[in-house]
Structures are given as structure tokens and as C-alpha cells.
Scaffold this motif. Structure first.
Motif, PDB file in Angstrom:
ATOM      1  N   ALA A   1      -7.055  -4.400   6.612  1.00 54.61           N
ATOM      2  CA  ALA A   1      -7.050  -3.210   5.753  1.00 54.61           C
ATOM      3  C   ALA A   1      -7.095  -1.976   6.647  1.00 54.61           C
ATOM      4  O   ALA A   1      -7.864  -1.926   7.611  1.00 54.61           O
ATOM      5  N   ILE A   2      -6.254  -0.980   6.328  1.00 55.92           N
ATOM      6  CA  ILE A   2      -6.166   0.237   7.139  1.00 55.92           C
ATOM      7  C   ILE A   2      -6.447   1.440   6.266  1.00 55.92           C
ATOM      8  O   ILE A   2      -5.879   1.582   5.183  1.00 55.92           O
ATOM      9  N   ARG A   3      -7.336   2.307   6.721  1.00 58.63           N
ATOM     10  CA  ARG A   3      -7.585   3.565   6.023  1.00 58.63           C
ATOM     11  C   ARG A   3      -7.742   4.668   7.075  1.00 58.63           C
ATOM     12  O   ARG A   3      -8.066   4.408   8.224  1.00 58.63           O
ATOM     13  N   GLY A   4      -7.478   5.895   6.650  1.00 52.78           N
ATOM     14  CA  GLY A   4      -7.546   7.013   7.574  1.00 52.78           C
ATOM     15  C   GLY A   4      -6.236   7.766   7.588  1.00 52.78           C
ATOM     16  O   GLY A   4      -5.422   7.649   6.666  1.00 52.78           O
TER      17      GLY A   4
ATOM     18  N   ARG B   1      -1.756  10.015   5.296  1.00 46.47           N
ATOM     19  CA  ARG B   1      -3.010   9.312   5.022  1.00 46.47           C
ATOM     20  C   ARG B   1      -2.722   7.963   4.368  1.00 46.47           C
ATOM     21  O   ARG B   1      -2.026   7.881   3.361  1.00 46.47           O
ATOM     22  N   SER B   2      -3.270   6.896   4.980  1.00 51.84           N
ATOM     23  CA  SER B   2      -3.114   5.551   4.431  1.00 51.84           C
ATOM     24  C   SER B   2      -3.999   5.396   3.208  1.00 51.84           C
ATOM     25  O   SER B   2      -5.196   5.715   3.251  1.00 51.84           O
ATOM     26  N   GLU B   3      -3.424   4.901   2.130  1.00 55.48           N
ATOM     27  CA  GLU B   3      -4.172   4.687   0.894  1.00 55.48           C
ATOM     28  C   GLU B   3      -4.010   3.234   0.466  1.00 55.48           C
ATOM     29  O   GLU B   3      -2.950   2.826  -0.002  1.00 55.48           O
ATOM     30  N   GLY B   4      -5.057   2.453   0.637  1.00 52.72           N
ATOM     31  CA  GLY B   4      -5.033   1.057   0.213  1.00 52.72           C
ATOM     32  C   GLY B   4      -3.988   0.230   0.921  1.00 52.72           C
ATOM     33  O   GLY B   4      -3.392  -0.671   0.323  1.00 52.72           O
TER      34      GLY B   4
ATOM     35  N   GLY C   1       0.822  -1.201   0.000  1.00 52.30           N
ATOM     36  CA  GLY C   1       0.000   0.000   0.000  1.00 52.30           C
ATOM     37  C   GLY C   1       0.853   1.246   0.000  1.00 52.30           C
ATOM     38  O   GLY C   1       2.068   1.196  -0.211  1.00 52.30           O
ATOM     39  N   SER C   2       0.222   2.374   0.247  1.00 50.03           N
ATOM     40  CA  SER C   2       0.939   3.638   0.200  1.00 50.03           C
ATOM     41  C   SER C   2       0.433   4.573   1.285  1.00 50.03           C
ATOM     42  O   SER C   2      -0.662   4.410   1.813  1.00 50.03           O
ATOM     43  N   VAL C   3       1.282   5.553   1.598  1.00 49.21           N
ATOM     44  CA  VAL C   3       0.949   6.605   2.550  1.00 49.21           C
ATOM     45  C   VAL C   3       1.227   7.937   1.876  1.00 49.21           C
ATOM     46  O   VAL C   3       2.327   8.149   1.357  1.00 49.21           O
ATOM     47  N   ARG C   4       0.238   8.809   1.871  1.00 47.52           N
ATOM     48  CA  ARG C   4       0.393  10.120   1.225  1.00 47.52           C
ATOM     49  C   ARG C   4       0.551  11.190   2.305  1.00 47.52           C
ATOM     50  O   ARG C   4      -0.205  11.239   3.265  1.00 47.52           O
ATOM     51  N   PHE C   5       1.563  12.059   2.118  1.00 47.61           N
ATOM     52  CA  PHE C   5       1.859  13.127   3.070  1.00 47.61           C
ATOM     53  C   PHE C   5       1.430  14.469   2.490  1.00 47.61           C
ATOM     54  O   PHE C   5       1.767  14.799   1.350  1.00 47.61           O
ATOM     55  N   ALA C   6       0.703  15.250   3.288  1.00 52.77           N
ATOM     56  CA  ALA C   6       0.294  16.591   2.876  1.00 52.77           C
ATOM     57  C   ALA C   6      -0.303  17.312   4.077  1.00 52.77           C
ATOM     58  O   ALA C   6      -1.022  16.705   4.887  1.00 52.77           O
ATOM     59  N   ASP C   7       0.012  18.598   4.204  1.00 52.66           N
ATOM     60  CA  ASP C   7      -0.582  19.457   5.236  1.00 52.66           C
ATOM     61  C   ASP C   7      -0.436  18.876   6.647  1.00 52.66           C
ATOM     62  O   ASP C   7      -1.350  18.942   7.466  1.00 52.66           O
ATOM     63  N   GLY C   8       0.704  18.265   6.930  1.00 60.30           N
ATOM     64  CA  GLY C   8       0.937  17.730   8.255  1.00 60.30           C
ATOM     65  C   GLY C   8       0.190  16.446   8.557  1.00 60.30           C
ATOM     66  O   GLY C   8       0.109  16.032   9.713  1.00 60.30           O
ATOM     67  N   GLN C   9      -0.361  15.799   7.522  1.00 65.06           N
ATOM     68  CA  GLN C   9      -1.109  14.563   7.698  1.00 65.06           C
ATOM     69  C   GLN C   9      -0.441  13.444   6.900  1.00 65.06           C
ATOM     70  O   GLN C   9       0.121  13.671   5.833  1.00 65.06           O
TER      71      GLN C   9
END
Length: 476
Positions: free
Chosen positions: A385-388, A371-374, A361-369
Motif C-alpha cells: 500500500a502506498i500513500r503520500g 498524491r497517491s490515494e488508496g 488506486g488513484s493519483v490526484r494532481f493539484a498545486d504541483g503535487q
């Protein structure tokens, strides 16, 4: 200061921290700078000599001073001040955001206006050749053991009594100005114009970053109209390969760094742990791909200021229950923490972590967050499965974790993973005692919210779509 000045030395004492002694004679000027002293030794007949010891020293600043002196006019009638020697010691030698204890920098003039630079210390050993003009700077280092200036900050205790790793260890201090991603004044590299850095060709035999051993490193860069381009940053160790390209553009508040990195490792958990980004995974054979950027120079890297994406694909490892730290940003809340908060207590069966066949899966970084993606975890015991997202500034969770137990004798499988034959026997005994095997329990969804140090885990009632308090273990 004697009068007239030509009849003696001019001496300056700056509070016992630095001493300066200047002598003018027959149209020639000699200057001696001594750090950590109240009085400087006699200056040379002509030129600049610097020595002594300081608690903290900026290596780039002194090399720049030496280069300016070496490139200036050197004839006696021109008033130039040629470099003779720089030989300074520092309790803490600073270089582009890195700190090296007990360091020494020596600079000597070389033919054709070049400089011969040598750095020595337990964490830094090597030499540089700095030619005149904009020619390539070449370096050969036996070792470079790089740590951020804040890495020595002692760990603090969190509200749960656990030892808590300061965010500054990996990210400067992202909480100092919530929501701000601009580099602070005086930050490492903030005043440097990357477009004026000459081409660099560096070879390092033993490179370490924090506690991670990266092995042999090759670095090549070149200046561009906008800044500096990293053509190649290659690290090779026995169990991993890292390849990085990127750019450093602008200066001051307009500075920005962009990096693209690929990592292939036989032990991703150990690599991430060494970099201060782990503690959640043990083992794992796979790869990571990172495409990220942040405001400021490379020396002011901040986890909370990242923008970009990290993609992970790892096999055959374990998720661990450990103290909170930077590994939380991956969304890998230790699965071992979930059973402890349910009606049934399976802590003994998860004592050594949750084994997985694959994490992808991947983790996206933006605005100090972050976010888990898939992000999916597939193990012998369950599929997860983790999201959030995780708030990097406030260190809080807001995630949903779905656990789907595999069919069959789950506790036996988990027991075998946790403790070999003994664990398998315990798992079989537990299955016999329970009214139904865990493998027959339906999938459960958990809401994880609150601070990293003490998250609140609730079971979501799928029939009513409302969270149901799962409770916390005694003392936890």
C-alpha cells in the motif's frame, strides 16, 4: 526602390532571412515573399505568392495568412491581394505545440473561396480542405507523428550518475517558474481564440504521440461561445482503445484546457512508456481513467500544472527498477529498490522486477503535487500500500510504503517469477540457508523521502513509531 515607384519593383531584404518583392502596374499589385533568401524572384502580375525555406515555421500562422488573403477582395480595382500560392519548407514545422521535422506546407486556392492545404514530411503527411466562412475544416492524414518541441532535448546525468530524462520532455518545463501554472508568453496556442476555430473533422490513419503508437484516430470538434469543444477523439490500435472528450476555453492568460479520457489496454506499461509517463510498469492488462485540466491551451500541457485525478486498474504485470522519470509521479517507487536498502540483500531475487496480480488506486494532481490515494499493489510475494505525494516541481518524494509479505515460501515464489526453474531453485536454496523464510517476517513500513534521483528509504520501527535507518547498498 526606384522613383517613381510605378517604374520598377520594390525589393526588401531582411538580413538574408526573408526577401520581399512588390510590383505595381496598371493598378494591379503583385507580391512575392521568399524565405531564407536575400532576393525574391519576380512577383506575379497580381496577387500573393510565398515560397522558400525556413529553419522553423508556424503552420497555423501561414494557413491563417493564406485564409485572410483568400477571403479578401480579389478584383483589381479594390486593391485586394488574392492568394496565388504558398509553398514553404521548414527544417522544423510547428503545429499547436507539436514539432515535425523537415516539413512542407503548400496552400492553393480552391473553388468558392476555399483553400486546399497539403502538409508533407517524414512525420506528417496529409491534406486539409479549408472552406470559406465558418464551415467545417476536413482533413485526411496518412500519418501524424507528434512530438513536443522539447522532446529532442538530450538527457542529462543526475547526481547519482544515472541518465535523467528532462521534465521538459513531458511537461514543457514545470520548474521554470515554481508554483506558476499560467502559460508563458509565446507558448503554443497562447494567442489563439479557440471560439474562432471552425469545426474540425480529421481522420488519421497512423497517429503517434512521442513513442506511443495510437493507431487510427478520429477527431471531431465544434466551436462554442466560450471556446472549443472536443466532441470525439477516438484512437484505436491492435492492443488498446482510447476515448477522449474535453474543452479548450479562453485565450492568453485566461485559457484553460479540460480533458476526460478512458484507456483500455492490453499493455499499459508499453503505452505509458511510449507517452513518456512510464518506465515503472512492464505489461499489465487493464484500464485508466483521467479527468484533468490545466491553465493554457492544449499545446502547453504541463505535468506540474495538472489538476484532477488519474485512476488505474491493471492486472498481471511487473514493477521495474529503472532510471528515474515521469513514472515516479504515480507513486510507484520500484519495489525492487526497497530490499537493496535493508539488512538482507535480495537484489538477485528481484532482478527482473516485482510481479503483481493487480494494481488499483488513484493519483490526484493539484498545486504541483501528485498524491497517491488508496494505491494498492497485490502480488504473489506481497501486498503493498502506498500513500503520500510526489512534488512535481521539485522532484521529491514524501511517501509511506507498507509491505505485507504473503505467508509461505516467499523467496521460492519470487525466484520463480524472476528466473523460471533456475530462479525457483535459487529461492529454495536461499530459504534453506536463512534462519527463517521471508514469509515469516512481519509487515514492514518504509518512509521514502528526498529527491527522485536518490531517495532516502528508512524502515519505520512500528514499536516506537520512529524511522530506523535502513542503509543503502554499496555504490547506491
Amino acid at each position: 526602390m526606384p522613383l517613381p515607384v510605378s517604374r520598377g519593383d520594390v525589393e526588401v531584404n531582411l538580413g538574408g532571412r526573408t526577401a520581399l518583392r512588390v510590383r505595381q502596374q496598371a493598378g494591379r499589385t503583385g507580391v512575392r515573399v521568399e524565405l531564407g533568401a536575400a532576393r525574391a524572384p519576380a512577383p506575379p502580375p497580381h496577387g500573393l505568392v510565398a515560397g522558400g525555406r525556413a529553419d522553423r515555421l508556424d503552420a497555423i500562422g501561414w494557413i491563417g495568412l493564406a485564409r485572410a488573403a483568400a477571403s479578401g477582395p480579389t478584383d483589381a480595382g479594390s486593391g485586394g491581394l488574392p492568394l496565388r500560392q504558398v509553398d514553404v519548407h521548414a527544417g522544423r514545422l510547428e503545429l499547436l505545440g507539436g514539432t515535425f521535422p523537415d516539413g512542407r506546407v503548400s496552400v492553393q486556392p480552391a473553388p468558392a473561396g476555399a483553400l486546399a492545404v497539403r502538409v508533407q514530411g517524414p512525420a506528417l503527411q496529409g491534406s486539409l480542405s479549408v472552406p470559406a466562412g465558418g464551415a467545417t475544416v476536413t482533413g485526411r492524414f496518412q500519418r501524424v507523428h507528434w512530438r513536443t518541441a522539447s522532446a529532442g532535448t538530450p538527457a542529462a546525468k543526475g547526481p547519482d550518475g544515472r541518465t535523467r530524462t528532462p521534465a521538459a520532455d513531458v511537461a514543457g518545463d514545470p520548474r521554470a517558474a515554481p508554483g506558476s501554472v499560467a502559460p508563458a508568453a509565446g507558448a503554443a496556442g497562447a494567442g489563439i481564440d479557440p471560439a474562432r476555430i471552425p469545426p474540425l473533422s480529421l481522420d488519421i490513419a497512423d497517429m503517434r504521440v512521442a513513442d506511443a503508437t495510437l493507431g487510427a484516430v478520429t477527431f471531431r470538434s465544434r466551436p462554442t461561445a466560450a471556446g472549443l469543444r472536443v466532441e470525439r477523439l477516438q484512437a484505436r490500435a491492435r492492443d488498446q482503445a482510447i476515448d477522449v472528450t474535453g474543452a479548450w476555453t479562453g485565450r492568453g492568460t485566461a485559457a484553460r484546457t479540460h480533458l476526460v479520457a478512458g484507456v483500455d489496454s492490453d499493455d499499459i506499461g508499453a503505452l505509458m512508456q511510449g507517452l513518456g509517463l512510464g518506465g515503472r510498469i512492464a505489461g499489465g492488462d487493464g484500464n485508466m481513467h483521467v479527468d484533468v485540466g490545466w491553465a493554457g491551451s492544449p499545446g502547453v500541457f504541463s505535468l506540474a500544472a495538472l489538476e484532477g485525478v488519474l485512476t488505474l486498474d491493471a492486472r498481471d504485470g511487473r514493477l521495474l527498477e529503472v532510471e528515474p522519470g515521469a513514472g515516479r509521479v504515480l507513486g510507484l517507487l520500484s519495489i525492487a529498490e526497497l530490499p537493496r536498502r535493508l539488512t538482507l540483500d535480495f537484489r538477485d531475487f528481484f532482478a527482473k522486477g516485482f510481479a503483481f496480480n493487480r494494481i488499483q488506486g488513484s493519483v490526484r494532481f493539484a498545486d504541483g503535487q501528485a498524491r497517491s490515494e488508496g494505491l494498492r499493489i497485490d502480488g504473489p510475494a506481497a501486498a503493498i500500500a502506498i500513500r503520500g505525494h510526489a512534488d512535481l516541481l521539485r522532484e521529491r518524494f514524501d511517501q509511506t510504503i507498507e509491505v505485507r509479505p504473503k505467508t509461505g515460501n516467499l523467496l521460492t515464489a519470487v525466484g520463480a517469477l524472476a528466473g523460471g526453474p533456475v530462479g525457483a531453485a535459487l529461492g529454495a536454496a536461499a530459504n534453506a540457508v536463512l534462519s527463517r523464510p521471508l514469509g515469516e517476517i512481519a509487515a514492514r513500513t518504509y518512509r521514502v523521502t528526498g529527491p527522485w534521483s536518490d531517495p532516502d528509504v528508512q524502515v519505520v520501527d512500528e514499536r516506537s513509531a520512529r524511522p530506523v535507518a535502513a542503509g543503502k547498498p554499496a555504490g547506491g
